[in-house]
Scaffold this motif. Structure first.
Motif, PDB file in Angstrom:
ATOM      1  N   LEU A 158       4.417   1.632  14.829  1.00  8.91           N
ATOM      2  CA  LEU A 158       3.875   0.462  14.129  1.00  8.91           C
ATOM      3  C   LEU A 158       2.307   0.305  14.134  1.00  8.91           C
ATOM      4  CD1 LEU A 158       6.696  -1.971  14.993  1.00  8.91           C
ATOM      5  CD2 LEU A 158       6.357  -0.986  12.933  1.00  8.91           C
ATOM      6  N   ASP A 159       1.554   0.656  15.401  1.00  6.51           N
ATOM      7  CA  ASP A 159       0.343   0.194  15.337  1.00  6.51           C
ATOM      8  C   ASP A 159      -0.498   1.147  14.403  1.00  6.51           C
ATOM      9  OD1 ASP A 159       0.574  -1.472  17.177  1.00  6.51           O
ATOM     10  OD2 ASP A 159       0.500  -0.162  19.181  1.00  6.51           O
ATOM     11  N   GLU A 160       0.097   2.358  14.505  1.00  9.07           N
ATOM     12  CA  GLU A 160      -0.641   3.575  13.434  1.00  9.07           C
ATOM     13  C   GLU A 160      -0.610   3.030  11.889  1.00  9.07           C
ATOM     14  OE1 GLU A 160       0.226   7.743  15.970  1.00  9.07           O
ATOM     15  OE2 GLU A 160       1.559   6.956  14.744  1.00  9.07           O
ATOM     16  N   ALA A 161       0.824   2.613  11.555  1.00  8.02           N
ATOM     17  CA  ALA A 161       1.043   2.089  10.057  1.00  8.02           C
ATOM     18  C   ALA A 161       0.029   0.837   9.902  1.00  8.02           C
ATOM     19  CB  ALA A 161       2.430   1.883  10.064  1.00  8.02           C
ATOM     20  N   PHE A 162      -0.026   0.212  10.764  1.00  8.25           N
ATOM     21  CA  PHE A 162      -1.001  -1.123  10.601  1.00  8.25           C
ATOM     22  C   PHE A 162      -2.318  -0.682  10.499  1.00  8.25           C
ATOM     23  CE2 PHE A 162       2.714  -4.007  11.999  1.00  8.25           C
ATOM     24  CZ  PHE A 162       2.823  -4.710  10.905  1.00  8.25           C
ATOM     25  N   GLN A 163      -2.805   0.091  10.996  1.00 11.08           N
ATOM     26  CA  GLN A 163      -4.168   0.607  11.174  1.00 11.08           C
ATOM     27  C   GLN A 163      -4.434   1.385   9.748  1.00 11.08           C
ATOM     28  OE1 GLN A 163      -4.793   2.956  14.791  1.00 11.08           O
ATOM     29  NE2 GLN A 163      -4.494   0.812  16.067  1.00 11.08           N
ATOM     30  N   GLU A 164      -3.220   2.316   9.632  1.00 11.31           N
ATOM     31  CA  GLU A 164      -3.617   3.016   8.200  1.00 11.31           C
ATOM     32  C   GLU A 164      -3.637   2.141   7.000  1.00 11.31           C
ATOM     33  OE1 GLU A 164      -1.520   6.822   6.116  1.00 11.31           O
ATOM     34  OE2 GLU A 164      -1.874   6.862   8.159  1.00 11.31           O
ATOM     35  N   ILE A 165      -2.863   1.280   6.953  1.00 11.57           N
ATOM     36  CA  ILE A 165      -2.873   0.174   5.713  1.00 11.57           C
ATOM     37  C   ILE A 165      -4.111  -0.395   5.451  1.00 11.57           C
ATOM     38  CG2 ILE A 165      -1.945  -1.697   4.696  1.00 11.57           C
ATOM     39  CD1 ILE A 165      -0.018   0.502   4.319  1.00 11.57           C
ATOM     40  N   GLU A 166      -4.729  -0.954   6.876  1.00 11.38           N
ATOM     41  CA  GLU A 166      -5.912  -1.666   6.969  1.00 11.38           C
ATOM     42  C   GLU A 166      -7.129  -0.867   6.519  1.00 11.38           C
ATOM     43  OE1 GLU A 166      -8.207  -4.818   9.842  1.00 11.38           O
ATOM     44  OE2 GLU A 166      -6.557  -3.546  10.560  1.00 11.38           O
ATOM     45  N   LEU A 167      -6.992   0.501   6.914  1.00  6.80           N
ATOM     46  CA  LEU A 167      -8.170   1.461   6.596  1.00  6.80           C
ATOM     47  C   LEU A 167      -8.504   1.630   5.134  1.00  6.80           C
ATOM     48  CD1 LEU A 167     -10.178   3.716   7.825  1.00  6.80           C
ATOM     49  CD2 LEU A 167      -8.344   5.179   8.019  1.00  6.80           C
ATOM     50  N   LEU A 168      -7.072   1.761   4.399  1.00  2.78           N
ATOM     51  CA  LEU A 168      -7.044   2.170   3.210  1.00  2.78           C
ATOM     52  C   LEU A 168      -6.961   1.034   2.055  1.00  2.78           C
ATOM     53  CD1 LEU A 168      -4.111   4.869   3.479  1.00  2.78           C
ATOM     54  CD2 LEU A 168      -6.610   5.264   3.259  1.00  2.78           C
ATOM     55  N   SER A 169      -7.464  -0.018   2.807  1.00  5.69           N
ATOM     56  CA  SER A 169      -7.566  -1.461   1.793  1.00  5.69           C
ATOM     57  C   SER A 169      -8.987  -1.140   1.101  1.00  5.69           C
ATOM     58  CB  SER A 169      -7.869  -2.723   2.584  1.00  5.69           C
ATOM     59  OG  SER A 169      -7.923  -3.754   2.064  1.00  5.69           O
ATOM     60  N   GLY A 170      -8.836  -1.479  -0.268  1.00 12.24           N
ATOM     61  CA  GLY A 170      -9.891  -1.455  -1.219  1.00 12.24           C
ATOM     62  C   GLY A 170     -10.025  -0.009  -1.393  1.00 12.24           C
TER      63      GLY A 170
ATOM     64  N   ASP B  58       6.201  -0.560   0.252  1.00  9.56           N
ATOM     65  CA  ASP B  58       6.841   1.005   0.294  1.00  9.56           C
ATOM     66  C   ASP B  58       5.973   1.801   1.096  1.00  9.56           C
ATOM     67  OD1 ASP B  58       8.561   2.842  -0.712  1.00  9.56           O
ATOM     68  OD2 ASP B  58       7.232   3.556  -2.064  1.00  9.56           O
ATOM     69  N   SER B  59       4.985   1.717   1.132  1.00  7.09           N
ATOM     70  CA  SER B  59       3.841   2.690   2.198  1.00  7.09           C
ATOM     71  C   SER B  59       4.204   2.572   3.488  1.00  7.09           C
ATOM     72  CB  SER B  59       2.319   2.691   1.554  1.00  7.09           C
ATOM     73  OG  SER B  59       2.081   2.967   0.252  1.00  7.09           O
ATOM     74  N   PHE B  60       4.162   1.391   3.846  1.00  8.00           N
ATOM     75  CA  PHE B  60       4.404   1.028   5.371  1.00  8.00           C
ATOM     76  C   PHE B  60       5.707   1.558   5.597  1.00  8.00           C
ATOM     77  CE2 PHE B  60       5.545  -1.890   8.389  1.00  8.00           C
ATOM     78  CZ  PHE B  60       4.925  -2.015   9.369  1.00  8.00           C
ATOM     79  N   ASP B  61       6.824   0.993   4.930  1.00  6.78           N
ATOM     80  CA  ASP B  61       8.134   1.461   5.388  1.00  6.78           C
ATOM     81  C   ASP B  61       8.197   2.932   5.552  1.00  6.78           C
ATOM     82  OD1 ASP B  61      10.677   0.129   6.001  1.00  6.78           O
ATOM     83  OD2 ASP B  61      11.333   1.836   4.677  1.00  6.78           O
ATOM     84  N   ALA B  62       7.458   3.590   4.533  1.00  2.00           N
ATOM     85  CA  ALA B  62       7.639   4.990   4.587  1.00  2.00           C
ATOM     86  C   ALA B  62       6.866   5.617   5.910  1.00  2.00           C
ATOM     87  CB  ALA B  62       7.134   5.886   3.382  1.00  2.00           C
ATOM     88  N   MET B  63       5.794   4.861   6.166  1.00  2.00           N
ATOM     89  CA  MET B  63       5.014   5.505   7.135  1.00  2.00           C
ATOM     90  C   MET B  63       5.936   5.510   8.557  1.00  2.00           C
ATOM     91  SD  MET B  63       1.285   3.890   6.712  1.00  2.00           S
ATOM     92  CE  MET B  63       0.456   4.130   5.088  1.00  2.00           C
ATOM     93  N   VAL B  64       6.583   4.392   8.867  1.00  2.63           N
ATOM     94  CA  VAL B  64       7.164   4.221  10.049  1.00  2.63           C
ATOM     95  C   VAL B  64       8.642   4.759  10.056  1.00  2.63           C
ATOM     96  CG1 VAL B  64       5.851   2.125  10.539  1.00  2.63           C
ATOM     97  CG2 VAL B  64       8.151   1.806   9.600  1.00  2.63           C
ATOM     98  N   THR B  65       8.963   5.418   9.183  1.00  6.67           N
ATOM     99  CA  THR B  65      10.377   6.204   9.076  1.00  6.67           C
ATOM    100  C   THR B  65      10.203   7.704   9.265  1.00  6.67           C
ATOM    101  OG1 THR B  65      10.929   4.352   7.416  1.00  6.67           O
ATOM    102  CG2 THR B  65      12.406   6.227   7.529  1.00  6.67           C
ATOM    103  N   GLU B  66      11.053   8.117  10.097  1.00  8.34           N
ATOM    104  CA  GLU B  66      10.992   9.700  10.270  1.00  8.34           C
ATOM    105  C   GLU B  66      11.690  10.427   9.212  1.00  8.34           C
ATOM    106  OE1 GLU B  66      12.360  12.925  13.719  1.00  8.34           O
ATOM    107  OE2 GLU B  66      12.593  10.645  14.064  1.00  8.34           O
ATOM    108  N   ARG B  67      11.253  11.468   8.780  1.00  6.95           N
ATOM    109  CA  ARG B  67      11.725  12.443   7.804  1.00  6.95           C
ATOM    110  C   ARG B  67      11.803  13.862   8.563  1.00  6.95           C
ATOM    111  NH1 ARG B  67      12.618   8.444   6.025  1.00  6.95           N
ATOM    112  NH2 ARG B  67      11.730   7.562   4.085  1.00  6.95           N
TER     113      ARG B  67
END
Length: 369
Positions: free
Chosen positions: A306-318, A289-298
């Motif tokens: 996509l690069d930014e979203a993958f990096q953010e998910i990885e950064l917030l792991s743990g 849900d978080s990933f899809d929200a990140m790459v969706t414009e509001r």
């Protein structure tokens, strides 16, 4: 009393025939299953070797029983395997005689069977009736579950559409979250049934938004802290709606609705659960849900790449997300990129999302969507 011996071994057949004739029985002999059928209506007892050339002994048993239900059928076999015995019983065999044949025991079994012929006739009739009933039950059950499955998919579609009608930004968001959640669960090696339940229930994660007032849900700008508290209630509302069902998929949907905004470090809502206190379904959908929200414009935020979203998910792991779930998610990076790029090419106007941004500045898109 007439006895038919169906045995392709001449020595065994002749020994049984001679002994039974001396015991006062009328005996018919054949070494062929096909020939045995011709004697079906002329006999009271049949001794049938399970292994015959051409037509098998099991087929002969079935054919004789269907033509002459009152005939008592003994299967002669050197085999001990349960599968052979099961097939013989299903074909209608009344008893078994082991090779090498004990002639005295054979005579006693036949005498006993003849005395209790009425029992064998009743048993044969009952087994036939039971088999027919089971076939009807199996057919009815199969039809029921097929209809139930179709019904469940219709219900899921209706529930998804309900949330879409309240918030047009959720268009296709639910489908993507369902697909991605299922793939993550699959890569994690979860049980096949659990993977299916997560895949089909994950799209219901925001169903509780139908209970959020329009002035909050449809607000184009940033939410105030008070409004954000109201928005958080969609997790509880969704749980209350779905938990009333006895369906495993809707029960899973209730669990996901309640927990997909919980976070690994305890900073999520509505209960502030952390780590393994959060069910695996909630941990998985939180990432999807978080990933899809990140790459969706509001209207209130730009879409991340996509690069930014993958990096953010990885950064917030743990921190916000389960390390195990993130690892599975990142292993799907190539596949995810292909799916999102293909969808953008097909219909960029159908990108969707979920909730609103808190004006408090706390948390990221994963906490808000």
């Amino acid at each position: 009393m007439s006895i038919l011996i169906v045995e392709d071994d001449d020595i065994t057949r002749e020994a049984m025939a001679q002994y039974l004739k001396l015991s006062g029985f009328e005996v018919l002999e054949t070494n062929s299953g096909e020939k045995a059928i011709d004697f079906s209506n002329m006999i009271d007892v049949a001794l049938i070797d399970v292994k015959l050339p051409g037509m098998s002994g099991i087929e002969v048993v079935s054919e004789i029983k269907s033509r002459n239900p009152s005939c008592v059928v003994f299967v002669i076999t050197a085999y001990d395997d349960k599968e052979t015995i099961k097939k013989c019983v299903e074909a209608g065999a009344d008893d078994f005689i082991k090779k090498p044949v004990n002639l005295e025991l054979l005579k006693l079994k036949i005498t006993h069977a003849i005395r209790n012929k009425i029992f064998h006739l009743y048993r044969s009739s009952y087994m036939k009736s039971l088999k027919e009933r089971l076939e009807i039950i199996e057919k009815t059950a199969e039809e029921f579950f097929t209809e139930y499955e179709d019904f469940m998919f219709e219900i899921l579609d209706i529930l998804n559409m309900l949330s879409e009608y309240r918030d047009v930004e959720t268009y296709r968001h639910t489908e993507r979250v369902g697909w991605l959640s299922g793939r993550i669960a699959e890569v994690m090696g979860l049980d096949e049934l659990l993977v299916t339940e997560i895949q089909f229930s994950a799209p219901l994660h925001d169903i509780g938004k139908i209970g959020i007032p329009d002035k909050v849900l449809l607000k184009p700008g940033i939410l105030t802290p008070e409004e954000f508290e109201i928005m958080k209630q969609h997790t509880i509302i969704g749980f209350r709606i779905l938990s009333r069902s006895s369906s495993p998929i809707l029960q899973m949907g209730a669990e996901i609705s309640l927990t997909h905004h919980e976070r690994w470090n305890g900073s999520g809502y509505p209960r502030g659960l952390k780590r393994k206190e959060i069910p695996i379904s909630g941990l998985i959908v939180a990432v999807a849900d978080s990933f899809d929200a990140m790459v969706t414009e509001r209207p209130y935020k730009r879409a991340k790449t996509l690069d930014e979203a993958f990096q953010e998910i990885e950064l917030l792991s743990g921190k916000l997300y389960s390390p195990e779930v993130v690892e599975a998610f990142l292993s799907l990076e190539k596949e995810i990129r292909e799916v999102y790029r293909r969808e953008k090419d097909e219909n960029s106007s159908h990108q969707s999302g979920g909730s609103h941004k808190s004006s408090s500045g706390e948390g990221l898109e994963g906490l808000r969507e």
